[in-house]
Design an enzyme around this catalytic site. Structure first.
Site, PDB file in Angstrom:
ATOM      1  CG  ASP A 181      -1.899   1.143   1.421  1.00 60.03           C
ATOM      2  OD1 ASP A 181      -3.123   0.760   1.231  1.00 60.03           O
ATOM      3  OD2 ASP A 181      -1.541   2.210   1.425  1.00 60.03           O
ATOM      4  CD  GLU A 225      -3.331   3.335  -1.533  1.00 59.00           C
ATOM      5  OE1 GLU A 225      -4.302   2.513  -1.367  1.00 59.00           O
ATOM      6  OE2 GLU A 225      -2.512   3.897  -0.813  1.00 59.00           O
TER       7      GLU A 225
HETATM    8  P1  GH3 Z   1      -1.712   5.577   4.110  1.00 58.41           P
HETATM    9  O1  GH3 Z   1      -0.503   5.483   4.262  1.00 58.41           O
HETATM   10  O2  GH3 Z   1      -2.381   5.372   5.358  1.00 58.41           O
HETATM   11  O3  GH3 Z   1      -2.151   4.505   3.186  1.00 58.41           O
HETATM   12  O4  GH3 Z   1      -2.568   6.921   3.374  1.00 58.41           O
HETATM   13  P2  GH3 Z   1      -3.302   6.966   2.097  1.00 58.41           P
HETATM   14  O5  GH3 Z   1      -3.514   8.415   1.869  1.00 58.41           O
HETATM   15  O6  GH3 Z   1      -2.364   6.382   0.835  1.00 58.41           O
HETATM   16  O7  GH3 Z   1      -4.547   5.972   2.303  1.00 58.41           O
HETATM   17  P3  GH3 Z   1      -6.007   6.253   1.817  1.00 58.41           P
HETATM   18  O8  GH3 Z   1      -6.327   4.795   1.478  1.00 58.41           O
HETATM   19  O9  GH3 Z   1      -6.673   7.200   2.665  1.00 58.41           O
HETATM   20  O10 GH3 Z   1      -6.058   7.048   0.460  1.00 58.41           O
HETATM   21  C1  GH3 Z   1      -5.608   6.128  -0.654  1.00 58.41           C
HETATM   22  C2  GH3 Z   1      -5.526   7.176  -1.778  1.00 58.41           C
HETATM   23  O11 GH3 Z   1      -5.166   6.566  -3.269  1.00 58.41           O
HETATM   24  C3  GH3 Z   1      -7.006   7.720  -2.117  1.00 58.41           C
HETATM   25  C4  GH3 Z   1      -7.099   7.806  -3.501  1.00 58.41           C
HETATM   26  O12 GH3 Z   1      -7.441   9.107  -4.075  1.00 58.41           O
HETATM   27  C5  GH3 Z   1      -5.677   7.315  -4.300  1.00 58.41           C
HETATM   28  N1  GH3 Z   1      -5.790   6.492  -5.388  1.00 58.41           N
HETATM   29  C6  GH3 Z   1      -6.428   5.185  -5.316  1.00 58.41           C
HETATM   30  N2  GH3 Z   1      -6.673   4.581  -6.617  1.00 58.41           N
HETATM   31  C7  GH3 Z   1      -5.948   5.842  -7.313  1.00 58.41           C
HETATM   32  C8  GH3 Z   1      -5.634   5.735  -8.720  1.00 58.41           C
HETATM   33  O13 GH3 Z   1      -5.880   5.175  -9.681  1.00 58.41           O
HETATM   34  N3  GH3 Z   1      -5.114   6.968  -9.240  1.00 58.41           N
HETATM   35  C9  GH3 Z   1      -4.518   7.792  -8.324  1.00 58.41           C
HETATM   36  N4  GH3 Z   1      -4.025   9.160  -8.926  1.00 58.41           N
HETATM   37  N5  GH3 Z   1      -4.756   7.762  -6.965  1.00 58.41           N
HETATM   38  C10 GH3 Z   1      -5.668   6.829  -6.588  1.00 58.41           C
HETATM   39 MG    MG Z   2      -2.232   4.386   1.070  1.00 57.99          MG
HETATM   40 MG    MG Z   3      -4.967   1.978   0.714  1.00 53.48          MG
HETATM   41 MG    MG Z   4      -5.395   3.433   3.715  1.00 59.29          MG
END
Ligand code: GH3
Ligand code: MG
Ligand code: MG
Ligand code: MG
Ligand code: MG
Length: 307
Positions: A181, A225
């Site tokens: 992650d 992600e």
């Molecule tokens: P943590 O260290 O706790 O994992 O913090 P985080 O911010 O990574 O965790 P969180 O799950 O709150 O957020 C994940 C983010 O990943 C939110 C979303 O906007 C971003 N994300 C998810 N899929 C994609 C994608 O396909 N493209 C982009 N650019 N961002 C993405």
């Molecule tokens: Mg994350």
């Molecule tokens: Mg995540």
């Molecule tokens: Mg998270």
């Protein structure tokens, strides 16, 4: 002076396997296709199976009567093997009738061609089935590949994980998963924008792919992600080492991330779990254990691997 690009050089030539025990028949089909196809030949059933396995042609023209075995049996064997199952087979026979054709189609062939062959008709049929194969390949790719990163997708991971868990249960092997992650990825998006976020995910995916050394290992995008590396025949200790390699590879990308708590670069946290496998092949427990470990990695400050 610029030259027109030669389109025949761009697309790889379709690969045909021609199987027939009569040299004259082989020659006729070879001449018909060698100009714009890559043509492999075989004169026995055993050779046909070997070449099909080694070369993975796009289509097979298969004589029904062969010296060592009949074409039907060859076709059934091709259809029973993972690596050759999706290669279309067209029977070529001098003794076609509806009964034979029915059995042939039931054995998995897509079509029948009668000897003596009528060249334009043979070319037309081959072209049609190559097009269908091409489209089927593209659909399979789309169904199992993640569009953004090019890694396998969740569906491919779930299927493969079930297969590996069943296999491990039978063999008494261990299967490991590393759940990855990206750290503070929301902030990364906030800072650089979603498109830059997408590009970062592509680079993380490529780094994971580069870090897995065995061909049986599989990297998949689990969602958002989060990515998963599936490591067959791997104990917890080995998986931890792989996890550490993944972590180091992403850190080494040195993608600036001033908002990250762990480092001024983009990092990942990795949760690793290994299991003996179960006959019912339920992947949930293993992934849950990895998720638990990932949660620990986050809690302990991110940019680390927890088993
Ligand atoms: P943590 O260290 O706790 O994992 O913090 P985080 O911010 O990574 O965790 P969180 O799950 O709150 O957020 C994940 C983010 O990943 C939110 C979303 O906007 C971003 N994300 C998810 N899929 C994609 C994608 O396909 N493209 C982009 N650019 N961002 C993405
Ligand atoms: Mg994350
Ligand atoms: Mg995540
Ligand atoms: Mg998270
Ligand atoms: Mg024959």
């Amino acid at each position: 002076m610029s030259r027109e690009p030669d389109s025949t050089l761009d697309a790889p030539r379709p690969r045909l396997l021609v199987v027939d025990d009569q040299p004259l028949n082989i020659q006729a089909l070879y001449r018909l296709f060698a100009g714009d196809h890559q043509v492999f030949t075989a004169t026995t059933a055993a050779q046909a199976l070997k070449v099909a396995n080694d070369q993975r042609p796009d289509l097979i023209l298969l004589d029904l009567e062969l010296p060592d075995d009949d074409g039907l049996s060859v076709c059934r064997q091709l259809k029973a093997q993972e690596g050759t199952r999706d290669i279309p087979v067209i029977f070529v026979t001098a003794h076609g009738n509806v009964e034979v054709e029915t059995v042939g189609l039931e054995a998995g062939a897509v079509d029948f061609i009668h000897k003596p062959i009528h060249p334009p008709m043979v070319r037309a049929r081959v072209r049609t089935h190559l097009t269908l194969k091409h489209q089927a390949d593209a659909l399979r790719r789309m169904a199992f590949i993640d569009g953004l990163t090019g890694l396998h997708n969740r569906r491919a991971l779930d299927e493969r994980l079930q297969v590996e868990l069943r296999h491990a249960a039978r063999q008494g092997d261990s299967v490991a998963v590393a759940l990855v992650d990206v750290d503070h990825f929301k902030r990364y998006n906030d800072q650089y924008g979603h498109l830059a976020g997408d590009e970062a995910l592509r680079q993380v995916a490529a780094a994971l792919q580069r870090s897995m050394l065995r061909p049986v290992d599989m990297a998949a995008r689990y969602g958002g992600e989060e990515m998963v590396c599936l490591l067959p025949q791997t104990e917890a200790q080995g998986a931890q080492a792989v996890g550490e390699r993944l972590r180091a590879a992403v850190e080494a990308l040195a993608l600036p991330h001033p908002q990250s708590s762990a480092a001024p670069v983009l990092t990942i946290s990795v949760g690793v779990a290994a299991g003996r496998g179960r006959v019912d092949g339920d992947p949930t427990a293993l992934l849950q254990a990895a998720d638990q470990a990932l949660y620990e990695a986050k809690r302990m400050g991110r940019n680390r691997v927890v088993v």
